[in-house]
Design an enzyme around this catalytic site. Sequence first.
Site, short mmCIF file in Angstrom:
data_model
loop_
_atom_site.label_atom_id
_atom_site.label_comp_id
_atom_site.label_asym_id
_atom_site.label_seq_id
_atom_site.Cartn_x
_atom_site.Cartn_y
_atom_site.Cartn_z
N TYR A 189 -1.70 -0.71 10.31
CA TYR A 189 -1.82 -1.00 8.87
C TYR A 189 -0.56 -0.55 8.13
O TYR A 189 0.01 -1.30 7.33
CB TYR A 189 -3.05 -0.28 8.32
CG TYR A 189 -3.33 -0.55 6.86
CD1 TYR A 189 -3.95 -1.73 6.46
CD2 TYR A 189 -3.00 0.37 5.88
CE1 TYR A 189 -4.22 -1.99 5.11
CE2 TYR A 189 -3.26 0.12 4.53
CZ TYR A 189 -3.88 -1.05 4.16
OH TYR A 189 -4.14 -1.30 2.83
N SER A 226 0.86 -1.19 0.00
CA SER A 226 0.00 0.00 0.00
C SER A 226 0.89 1.23 0.00
O SER A 226 2.04 1.17 0.46
CB SER A 226 -0.87 0.02 1.26
OG SER A 226 -1.53 1.28 1.39
N1 LIG Z 1 -8.73 -0.31 -1.41
C1 LIG Z 1 -7.69 0.48 -1.19
O1 LIG Z 1 -7.78 1.72 -1.24
C2 LIG Z 1 -6.35 -0.14 -0.87
C3 LIG Z 1 -5.24 0.71 -0.81
C4 LIG Z 1 -4.01 0.14 -0.52
C5 LIG Z 1 -3.89 -1.22 -0.34
N2 LIG Z 1 -5.00 -2.02 -0.40
C6 LIG Z 1 -4.79 -3.45 -0.20
O2 LIG Z 1 -5.38 -4.17 -1.27
C7 LIG Z 1 -5.64 -5.51 -0.85
C8 LIG Z 1 -7.01 -5.91 -1.32
O3 LIG Z 1 -7.98 -5.16 -0.63
P1 LIG Z 1 -9.22 -4.49 -1.36
O4 LIG Z 1 -9.00 -3.04 -1.35
O5 LIG Z 1 -9.50 -5.17 -2.62
O6 LIG Z 1 -10.36 -4.73 -0.26
P2 LIG Z 1 -11.58 -5.76 -0.20
O7 LIG Z 1 -12.04 -5.70 1.20
O8 LIG Z 1 -12.55 -5.45 -1.28
O9 LIG Z 1 -10.92 -7.16 -0.51
C9 LIG Z 1 -10.10 -7.82 0.44
C10 LIG Z 1 -10.48 -9.29 0.44
O10 LIG Z 1 -9.58 -9.97 1.32
C11 LIG Z 1 -10.34 -10.90 2.07
N3 LIG Z 1 -9.63 -11.20 3.32
C12 LIG Z 1 -9.40 -10.38 4.36
N4 LIG Z 1 -8.75 -11.03 5.32
C13 LIG Z 1 -8.56 -12.29 4.87
C14 LIG Z 1 -7.94 -13.43 5.42
N5 LIG Z 1 -7.40 -13.44 6.65
N6 LIG Z 1 -7.93 -14.57 4.68
C15 LIG Z 1 -8.49 -14.61 3.45
N7 LIG Z 1 -9.09 -13.56 2.89
C16 LIG Z 1 -9.12 -12.41 3.59
C17 LIG Z 1 -11.67 -10.22 2.31
O11 LIG Z 1 -12.68 -11.16 2.64
C18 LIG Z 1 -11.91 -9.53 0.97
O12 LIG Z 1 -12.61 -10.36 0.07
C19 LIG Z 1 -5.45 -5.51 0.65
O13 LIG Z 1 -4.20 -6.10 0.97
C20 LIG Z 1 -5.46 -4.04 1.02
O14 LIG Z 1 -4.75 -3.80 2.20
C21 LIG Z 1 -6.22 -1.51 -0.67
#
Ligand SMILES: NC(=O)c1ccc[n+]([C@@H]2O[C@H](COP(=O)([O-])OP(=O)(O)OC[C@H]3O[C@@H](n4cnc5c(N)ncnc54)[C@H](O)[C@@H]3O)[C@@H](O)[C@H]2O)c1
Length: 265
Positions: A154, A141
């Site tokens: 985080y 991130s």
């Molecule tokens: N959305 C943003 O703005 C953003 C920014 C920076 C980084 N991220 C990172 O992107 C990645 C994906 O997140 P996203 O934004 O698509 O969010 P999201 O919540 O839509 O998707 C995350 C998925 O991970 C699953 N998950 C969470 N914990 C889990 C576990 N212990 N085991 C298995 N599955 C698990 C959730 O059920 C969900 O389906 C994450 O690592 C998040 O930290 C997101």
Amino acid sequence: MRFTDKSIIVTGAGSGIGRAAALLFASEGGRVVVADKTEGADETAHLITQAGGTATAIRIDAGLEEDVIRTIALACNSFGGLDVMFANAGISGGMANLFDTDVALITEVLRVNLIGPFLAIKHAAPRIAERGKGAIVLTASVAGIRSGAGSPAYSASKAGVINLAAVSAQQLTGSNVRVNAICPGLTETGMTKPVFDYAREANKMDRVGRLNPLHRGAQPEELAKVALFLASDDASYVNGQAIAVDGGLSSSHPVTRQEYGKTAA
Ligand SMILES: NC(=O)c1ccc[n+]([C@@H]2O[C@H](COP(=O)([O-])OP(=O)(O)OC[C@H]3O[C@@H](n4cnc5c(N)ncnc54)[C@H](O)[C@@H]3O)[C@@H](O)[C@H]2O)c1
């Protein structure tokens, strides 16, 4: 069709960036193990098979070693080996500041966000190496680059992921397994739904992402495409890197910017 007949695992594939990546991998011929802790895994696998692709769903906790081992075994048994691991599952853990963060909270955030990718590399890399070459992609991130984009727990977890990509790429010297990370900026997914929902309701979408030069948040596909690039042979000489996909947010110190085409007042 960069992934024809490749065996691919995507964690956190039940939503957001992981789902978008799983769909894109499958659309390019990949056979995808769709791993998530929720029923979103089954939904994503269904979307892929409905579109004529190949996918199998598994419900796991990506921060538990036995579940990671089980997921890799599923890929190897179903698709004859493993070529790509996209360790993407993550949780935000909320916005608690340092003094409101108890040990249980930071332990859980580190377990899922940092130990998860560590386990993914530890157990996937030997299987990928058996194929002669392949790639591991981690989701970090912009919060892992510097302060200002997440809670202390985080941000620390994501800084760890960035370092893990570098260290593990080195530890895999001679294996032909590359490890890289993407660093998303604000992206419209399940994790950030409240931010986008609020902005839409309050007619303030122009304020979402206003701190980056593109003046908007990202869509999950924009992140997934970079993950696919890093996972593919197109990135055959990219290794140990963390690529910011943030509209330019992290490329500047905080300054008052002059808009393109407008002269200074
Ligand atoms: N959305 C943003 O703005 C953003 C920014 C920076 C980084 N991220 C990172 O992107 C990645 C994906 O997140 P996203 O934004 O698509 O969010 P999201 O919540 O839509 O998707 C995350 C998925 O991970 C699953 N998950 C969470 N914990 C889990 C576990 N212990 N085991 C298995 N599955 C698990 C959730 O059920 C969900 O389906 C994450 O690592 C998040 O930290 C997101």
